[in-house]
Motif scaffolding. Sequence first.
Motif, PDB file in Angstrom:
ATOM      1  N   ASN A  47      -6.204   3.944   8.706  1.00 52.38           N
ATOM      2  CA  ASN A  47      -7.419   3.152   8.476  1.00 52.38           C
ATOM      3  C   ASN A  47      -7.493   2.564   7.066  1.00 52.38           C
ATOM      4  OD1 ASN A  47      -7.922   6.098   7.809  1.00 52.38           O
ATOM      5  ND2 ASN A  47      -9.664   5.151   6.797  1.00 52.38           N
ATOM      6  N   LEU A  48      -6.526   2.853   6.217  1.00 52.47           N
ATOM      7  CA  LEU A  48      -6.575   2.389   4.825  1.00 52.47           C
ATOM      8  C   LEU A  48      -6.043   0.970   4.713  1.00 52.47           C
ATOM      9  CD1 LEU A  48      -5.194   5.580   3.054  1.00 52.47           C
ATOM     10  CD2 LEU A  48      -7.586   4.955   3.480  1.00 52.47           C
ATOM     11  N   GLN A  49      -6.759   0.126   3.969  1.00 56.61           N
ATOM     12  CA  GLN A  49      -6.374  -1.275   3.804  1.00 56.61           C
ATOM     13  C   GLN A  49      -6.122  -1.570   2.325  1.00 56.61           C
ATOM     14  OE1 GLN A  49      -6.387  -3.450   6.539  1.00 56.61           O
ATOM     15  NE2 GLN A  49      -6.937  -1.723   7.836  1.00 56.61           N
ATOM     16  N   GLU A  74     -13.499   6.342   3.556  1.00 57.56           N
ATOM     17  CA  GLU A  74     -12.065   6.227   3.847  1.00 57.56           C
ATOM     18  C   GLU A  74     -11.458   7.608   4.048  1.00 57.56           C
ATOM     19  OE1 GLU A  74     -10.547   2.260   1.433  1.00 57.56           O
ATOM     20  OE2 GLU A  74     -10.887   4.107   0.316  1.00 57.56           O
ATOM     21  N   LEU A  94       0.806  -1.206   0.000  1.00 62.13           N
ATOM     22  CA  LEU A  94       0.000   0.000   0.000  1.00 62.13           C
ATOM     23  C   LEU A  94       0.847   1.268   0.000  1.00 62.13           C
ATOM     24  CD1 LEU A  94      -3.154   0.454   2.159  1.00 62.13           C
ATOM     25  CD2 LEU A  94      -1.593   2.331   1.808  1.00 62.13           C
ATOM     26  N   THR A 123       3.267  -4.039  13.175  1.00 61.80           N
ATOM     27  CA  THR A 123       2.654  -2.713  13.101  1.00 61.80           C
ATOM     28  C   THR A 123       3.558  -1.714  13.801  1.00 61.80           C
ATOM     29  OG1 THR A 123       0.429  -3.660  13.044  1.00 61.80           O
ATOM     30  CG2 THR A 123       0.609  -1.339  13.643  1.00 61.80           C
ATOM     31  N   ARG A 143       1.284   1.754  10.710  1.00 64.45           N
ATOM     32  CA  ARG A 143       1.510   1.123   9.411  1.00 64.45           C
ATOM     33  C   ARG A 143       1.730  -0.358   9.678  1.00 64.45           C
ATOM     34  NH1 ARG A 143       3.869   6.060   9.420  1.00 64.45           N
ATOM     35  NH2 ARG A 143       5.973   5.619  10.080  1.00 64.45           N
ATOM     36  N   THR A 144       0.979  -1.197   8.982  1.00 66.94           N
ATOM     37  CA  THR A 144       1.066  -2.638   9.220  1.00 66.94           C
ATOM     38  C   THR A 144       1.666  -3.334   8.005  1.00 66.94           C
ATOM     39  OG1 THR A 144      -0.810  -2.576  10.739  1.00 66.94           O
ATOM     40  CG2 THR A 144      -0.252  -4.722   9.788  1.00 66.94           C
ATOM     41  N   ARG A 188       3.398  -3.850   2.737  1.00 67.00           N
ATOM     42  CA  ARG A 188       2.612  -2.985   3.618  1.00 67.00           C
ATOM     43  C   ARG A 188       1.148  -3.204   3.276  1.00 67.00           C
ATOM     44  NH1 ARG A 188       4.659   2.844   4.164  1.00 67.00           N
ATOM     45  NH2 ARG A 188       3.963   3.061   2.021  1.00 67.00           N
ATOM     46  N   VAL A 189       0.350  -3.556   4.290  1.00 65.25           N
ATOM     47  CA  VAL A 189      -1.062  -3.869   4.048  1.00 65.25           C
ATOM     48  C   VAL A 189      -2.013  -2.806   4.583  1.00 65.25           C
ATOM     49  CG1 VAL A 189      -0.741  -6.350   3.810  1.00 65.25           C
ATOM     50  CG2 VAL A 189      -1.137  -5.398   6.085  1.00 65.25           C
ATOM     51  N   SER A 190      -1.510  -1.890   5.436  1.00 64.27           N
ATOM     52  CA  SER A 190      -2.386  -0.802   5.871  1.00 64.27           C
ATOM     53  C   SER A 190      -1.575   0.412   6.307  1.00 64.27           C
ATOM     54  CB  SER A 190      -3.322  -1.247   7.002  1.00 64.27           C
ATOM     55  OG  SER A 190      -2.613  -1.429   8.206  1.00 64.27           O
ATOM     56  N   ASP A 230      -6.837  -4.476   0.884  1.00 61.45           N
ATOM     57  CA  ASP A 230      -8.138  -5.072   0.522  1.00 61.45           C
ATOM     58  C   ASP A 230      -8.306  -5.529  -0.924  1.00 61.45           C
ATOM     59  OD1 ASP A 230      -9.271  -5.067   2.975  1.00 61.45           O
ATOM     60  OD2 ASP A 230     -10.412  -3.217   2.714  1.00 61.45           O
TER      61      ASP A 230
END
Length: 196
Positions: free
Chosen positions: A168-170, A186, A52, A138, A74-75, A163-165, A172
């Motif tokens: 709050n943004l994913q 979003e 992401l 994270t 950030r995840t 990076r997957v998020s 997805d």
Amino acid sequence: MTFDYRYIIFHKPYGVLSQFTQETPKHSTLKDYIDVPDVYPVGRLDWDSEGLLLLTNDGRLQHRLAHPRFGHKRTYWVQVERIPDADAINKLQTGVEIQDYRTRPAEVKLLPEEPPVCDRTPPIRFRKNIPTAWLEITLTEGKNRQVRRMTAAVGYPTLRLLRVSIANLQLDGLQPGQWRELTPSELKLLHNFSVT
């Protein structure tokens, strides 16, 4: 005169630089994927990292999300060499020394199975006698190559990093190389986050 802000979420593939200008013909850039003028990435992902990336022309939001003082989450899904033990996980959670810096505490867990990721081109190196594992990490900070340096510091080199998020943004289901505009919900959450 009103100014139209753009907010774009992009799934950056492996081998793509987080910039629009090409310094070397070796790597692709954002220009190869996103034909939207005057947007810029919020933060960055290294050329060998995936996932992401948020792009915008909203300078105020960009500053709030990029500035370390605001510490947004950030995840990452991180594939590492070998299976990390409890001691290594604990060190990653509490902070490790990388170069002359001690990382902030992080949320870290060993995933029980491989997360739903696309195949990577080229694939990671595979060694028959050395297992791999996936971590979910994270962070609230973003030092240069931080995740890779953290896992190496505890003896488990990173093989793949997504990076997957961001806040709050994913990611997805967005496929590598695809991008889309943020939805109104979003965007509202992101703006609410960025002013707290």
